[in-house]
Design a protein around this motif. Structure first.
Motif, short mmCIF file in Angstrom:
data_model
loop_
_atom_site.label_atom_id
_atom_site.label_comp_id
_atom_site.label_asym_id
_atom_site.label_seq_id
_atom_site.Cartn_x
_atom_site.Cartn_y
_atom_site.Cartn_z
N LEU A 335 -6.22 -10.21 8.30
CA LEU A 335 -5.27 -10.17 7.27
C LEU A 335 -4.44 -8.96 7.04
O LEU A 335 -3.37 -8.95 7.24
CB LEU A 335 -5.88 -10.34 5.82
CG LEU A 335 -5.16 -10.55 4.60
CD1 LEU A 335 -6.00 -11.22 3.37
CD2 LEU A 335 -4.48 -9.17 3.92
N ARG A 336 -4.96 -7.96 7.39
CA ARG A 336 -4.51 -6.41 7.00
C ARG A 336 -3.32 -6.50 8.40
O ARG A 336 -2.35 -5.89 8.11
CB ARG A 336 -5.48 -5.55 7.30
CG ARG A 336 -4.74 -3.97 7.87
CD ARG A 336 -3.70 -3.56 6.60
NE ARG A 336 -2.92 -2.41 6.91
CZ ARG A 336 -2.10 -2.07 7.90
NH1 ARG A 336 -1.35 -3.45 8.15
NH2 ARG A 336 -1.39 -1.19 8.23
N GLU A 337 -3.65 -6.88 9.48
CA GLU A 337 -2.81 -6.80 10.61
C GLU A 337 -1.94 -7.64 10.88
O GLU A 337 -0.82 -7.45 11.59
CB GLU A 337 -3.83 -6.62 11.96
CG GLU A 337 -4.66 -5.24 12.11
CD GLU A 337 -5.47 -5.03 13.51
OE1 GLU A 337 -4.53 -5.19 14.37
OE2 GLU A 337 -6.55 -4.67 13.25
N GLY A 385 -0.56 0.29 3.44
CA GLY A 385 -0.62 0.93 4.49
C GLY A 385 -1.96 1.87 4.38
O GLY A 385 -3.06 1.69 3.92
N HIS A 386 -1.76 3.00 5.07
CA HIS A 386 -2.65 4.13 5.75
C HIS A 386 -3.18 5.05 4.37
O HIS A 386 -2.83 6.27 4.58
CB HIS A 386 -2.53 4.60 6.86
CG HIS A 386 -1.91 3.60 7.77
ND1 HIS A 386 -2.86 2.44 8.36
CD2 HIS A 386 -0.56 3.50 8.31
CE1 HIS A 386 -1.75 1.85 9.45
NE2 HIS A 386 -0.46 2.41 9.15
N VAL A 387 -3.49 4.57 3.23
CA VAL A 387 -3.63 5.39 1.89
C VAL A 387 -4.65 6.53 2.29
O VAL A 387 -4.73 7.62 1.72
CB VAL A 387 -3.87 4.59 0.83
CG1 VAL A 387 -4.68 5.53 -0.11
CG2 VAL A 387 -2.55 4.01 0.40
N GLY A 390 -2.50 9.14 3.49
CA GLY A 390 -1.44 9.31 2.67
C GLY A 390 -0.26 8.90 3.08
O GLY A 390 0.97 9.08 2.58
N ASN A 391 -0.17 7.72 4.17
CA ASN A 391 1.00 7.24 4.72
C ASN A 391 0.96 5.68 3.97
O ASN A 391 0.05 4.75 4.29
CB ASN A 391 0.84 7.05 6.16
CG ASN A 391 1.80 6.17 7.11
OD1 ASN A 391 1.79 5.84 8.16
ND2 ASN A 391 3.08 6.00 6.37
N LEU A 392 2.40 5.48 3.40
CA LEU A 392 2.56 4.01 2.97
C LEU A 392 3.45 3.53 3.79
O LEU A 392 4.68 4.27 4.04
CB LEU A 392 2.91 4.38 1.45
CG LEU A 392 2.16 3.84 0.22
CD1 LEU A 392 2.87 3.92 -1.06
CD2 LEU A 392 1.24 2.91 0.41
N HIS A 393 3.61 2.19 3.91
CA HIS A 393 4.86 1.43 4.35
C HIS A 393 5.25 0.83 2.88
O HIS A 393 4.95 -0.16 2.72
CB HIS A 393 4.28 0.39 5.37
CG HIS A 393 3.61 1.08 6.53
ND1 HIS A 393 4.35 1.94 7.23
CD2 HIS A 393 2.45 0.82 7.06
CE1 HIS A 393 3.69 2.40 8.10
NE2 HIS A 393 2.42 1.83 8.01
N PHE A 394 6.32 1.48 2.50
CA PHE A 394 6.94 1.13 1.08
C PHE A 394 8.17 0.23 1.40
O PHE A 394 9.13 0.64 1.41
CB PHE A 394 7.30 2.51 0.36
CG PHE A 394 7.34 2.28 -0.95
CD1 PHE A 394 6.47 2.06 -1.67
CD2 PHE A 394 8.71 2.09 -1.63
CE1 PHE A 394 6.55 2.01 -3.16
CE2 PHE A 394 8.80 1.77 -2.77
CZ PHE A 394 7.77 1.84 -3.61
N ALA A 431 6.61 9.02 8.57
CA ALA A 431 5.07 9.44 8.70
C ALA A 431 4.35 9.13 10.03
O ALA A 431 4.04 10.15 10.82
CB ALA A 431 4.28 8.47 7.69
N GLU A 432 4.67 7.85 10.75
CA GLU A 432 4.16 7.61 11.91
C GLU A 432 5.13 6.98 12.87
O GLU A 432 4.88 6.65 14.15
CB GLU A 432 2.91 7.09 11.72
CG GLU A 432 2.98 5.56 11.19
CD GLU A 432 1.69 4.66 11.00
OE1 GLU A 432 0.67 5.11 11.44
OE2 GLU A 432 2.14 3.48 10.67
N HIS A 433 6.41 6.29 12.48
CA HIS A 433 7.14 5.58 13.35
C HIS A 433 8.04 6.29 14.10
O HIS A 433 8.82 5.80 15.00
CB HIS A 433 7.71 4.32 12.51
CG HIS A 433 6.70 3.41 12.07
ND1 HIS A 433 6.92 2.61 11.02
CD2 HIS A 433 5.52 3.09 12.44
CE1 HIS A 433 5.80 1.65 10.78
NE2 HIS A 433 4.81 2.21 11.72
N GLY A 434 8.24 7.63 13.58
CA GLY A 434 9.31 8.42 14.14
C GLY A 434 10.63 8.33 13.72
O GLY A 434 10.97 7.59 12.78
ZN ZN Z 1 1.07 1.78 10.11
#
Ligand code: ZN
Ligand code: FAD
Ligand code: 2HG
Length: 477
Positions: A335-337, A385-387, A390-394, A431-434
């Motif tokens: 589900l998550r992925e 996301g990766h709470v 501290g990373n949210l995909h808002f 945060a993580e995607h550049g």
């Molecule tokens: Zn992510």
């Protein structure tokens, strides 16, 4: 030289270095390399180059440096910001690392391995397991992204709360510089303080400073016990409290802690075959959390159950399901992925890959959601996301029936408001995607002037002719 003659000379040069088969020019063969996976950008290229050795990469870059041909490194082409797509001039080349996919060595005693840039992340995870070790970097795209791309974007993913980002897995790098010289810091040492940490410059540089050709990577002990739960939390603040409770009571064994809103459950169960509702009721916010330990005898199920029971008594939770077996655990993760794919199937979306100090997340979510509801009734918030780190995909999707053109036209206003709020709360707009091509203006808008000045100085010191991934991260010089 007229452009057509120059192109012929360049192609002859590439063929001399690589042989004919590794220089792609046909439309059919080059097409997949010229568009990014989100289909935000489509470019053109003089050729797609597919080297198989570091010596070939070195000769190619020396040639491009001399002829000032722009080089766009490409790994698995799973990036989110258009960093691996050439512009539409047709004058750049795509340098695809996929053929450089050897694990050069693996050392279970030193807990390390040396892998070439084109190794697919999932293959490195498997290589580590074969010697009874663990390579913890894990992303939804791990079946196709490559370690060179992971390091170049400093990828995060699902295990950062415990193991850190791609940078934290790194011991050393082999990098081909813009002029073709090869910098090798491929040592496998945990301690090495001999001057400036040069390898760090290339991590997260998105191919703008050089080409990563190989990396020496840390391994970890293999997890032998795990416990996974899908829980409904009262609100985002309760999710943060639960994270802290779990970290404290589990002896810091939390390896993943993902926030999942009800809308993501609704989208994945509707769009993706085989995804099932994990809890009986519907709740605004859920969390998928996992504890792991390298000690097989650790009873993590009991530990997690007891912590969740305390959290329930403390009023943080509304419901919880502990995975009873591997099949249930896989279903929670599926589900998550599947959320990014489900979002895509739902229609146009705008993505904000933001990080905040964990304590500021509840305030950010409350304020940003309220603003979006008031100003963008055509938008549906899909924030997940990766709470744990501290990373949210808002992210926001267009509401069904909304005019997609008007929705996309609102992107700038929406993005600026979200990013202004993130900035005011001490957060990051990437945060993580550049940065890639997508966020070049955003970086200029939010990065302090001195940081930008230093970045430009580093760029011109390492790439004086401006051939490395021009126009990505920083505006072209
Ligand atoms: Zn992510
Ligand atoms: P590419 O997309 O090919 O390139 C990315 C950038 O790196 C480009 O600027 C390119 O020029 C540069 N580059 C690539 N290889 C090299 C090299 N050898 N040397 C120099 N520069 C190079 N990202 C996360 O961080 N966390 C996630 O959880 C996550 N989940 C994802 C889930 C899905 C379904 C998808 C599609 C993507 C996800 N991503 C995630 C984004 C993406 O997978 C990562 O950014 C990944 O690290 C990109 O690797 P890649 O090999 O595909 O790189
Ligand atoms: C994830 O965490 C990825 O699933 C993708 O980073 C996020 O699609 C997104 O916005």
């Amino acid at each position: 030289m007229p452009p057509a003659v120059a192109d012929k000379v360049a192609l002859a040069g590439f063929r001399r270095i690589l042989g004919d088969d590794a220089v792609l020019v046909d439309r059919g063969a080059t097409a997949p390399y010229l568009v990014d996976q989100r289909r935000l950008y489509e470019g053109k290229a003089l050729a797609v180059l597919r080297p198989s050795t570091v010596e070939q990469v070195s000769q190619l870059l020396a040639f491009c440096h001399g002829t000032r041909i722009g080089v766009v490194p490409q790994g698995g082409n799973t990036g989110y910001c258009g960093g691996a797509t050439p512009d539409d001039s047709g004058l750049q080349v795509v340098l695809s690392l996929g053929r450089m996919d050897r694990v050069r060595s693996i050392d279970p005693v030193n807990y390390s391995m040396v892998a070439e840039a084109g190794c697919i992340l999932a293959n490195l995870q498997q290589a580590a397991l074969q010697v009874d070790r663990y390579f913890p970097l894990s992303l939804g795209s791990e079946g196709s992204c490559q370690i060179g791309g992971n390091l170049s974007t400093n990828a995060g993913g699902l295990n950062v709360v415990r193991y850190g980002m791609a940078r934290d897995q790194l011991l050393g790098l082999e990098v081909v510089l813009a002029d073709g010289r090869v910098l090798s810091t491929l040592g496998e040492l945990r301690k090495d303080n001999t001057g400036y940490d040069l390898k760090s410059l290339f991590v997260g540089a998105e191919g703008t400073l050089g080409v990563i050709s190989a990396a020496s990577l840390k391994l970890a002990p293999r997890p032998r016990a795990q416990a996974t739960a899908f829980v409904a939390v009262r609100n985002v603040a309760a999710a943060v409290d639960l994270l802290n409770l779990l970290r404290e009571t589990s002896g810091d064994r939390v390896s993943s802690f993902e926030l999942i809103p009800n809308i993501a459950i609704e989208l994945t169960t509707r769009h993706i075959a085989g995804v099932v509702q994990p809890l009986a009721g519907e709740y605004a916010w859920c969390v998928l959390c996992e504890l792991t330990s390298s000690r097989a005898a650790d009873d993590l199920d009991a530990m997690l159950e007891s912590a969740l029971s305390d959290a329930m008594d403390g009023g943080l939770l509304e419901d919880a399901a502990l995975a009873q077996n591997e099949r249930q655990r896989a279903a929670f993760w599926r589900l998550r992925e599947s959320i990014p794919a489900a979002q895509r199937l739902e229609g146009p979306s705008l993505k904000h890959d933001v990080a905040l100090p964990i304590g500021a997340l509840p305030r950010f979510v409350a304020q940003a959601s309220e603003w979006i509801a008031a100003h963008f009734p055509q938008a549906v918030l899909v924030a997940y996301g990766h709470v744990g780190d501290g990373n949210l995909h808002f992210n926001v999707n267009a509401r069904r029936g909304a005019d997609p053109v008007a929705f996309v036209a609102s992107a700038d206003a929406l993005r600026h408001h979200v990013h202004d709020l993130v900035n005011s709360l001490g957060g990051s707009i990437s945060a993580e995607h550049g940065i890639g091509r997508l966020k070049v203006d955003e970086l200029e808008r939010y990065a302090p002037a001195l940081e930008l000045e230093l970045m430009r100085s580093i760029k011109s010191a390492l790439d004086p002719n401006g051939i490395m991934n021009p126009g990505k991260v920083l505006k072209a010089i």
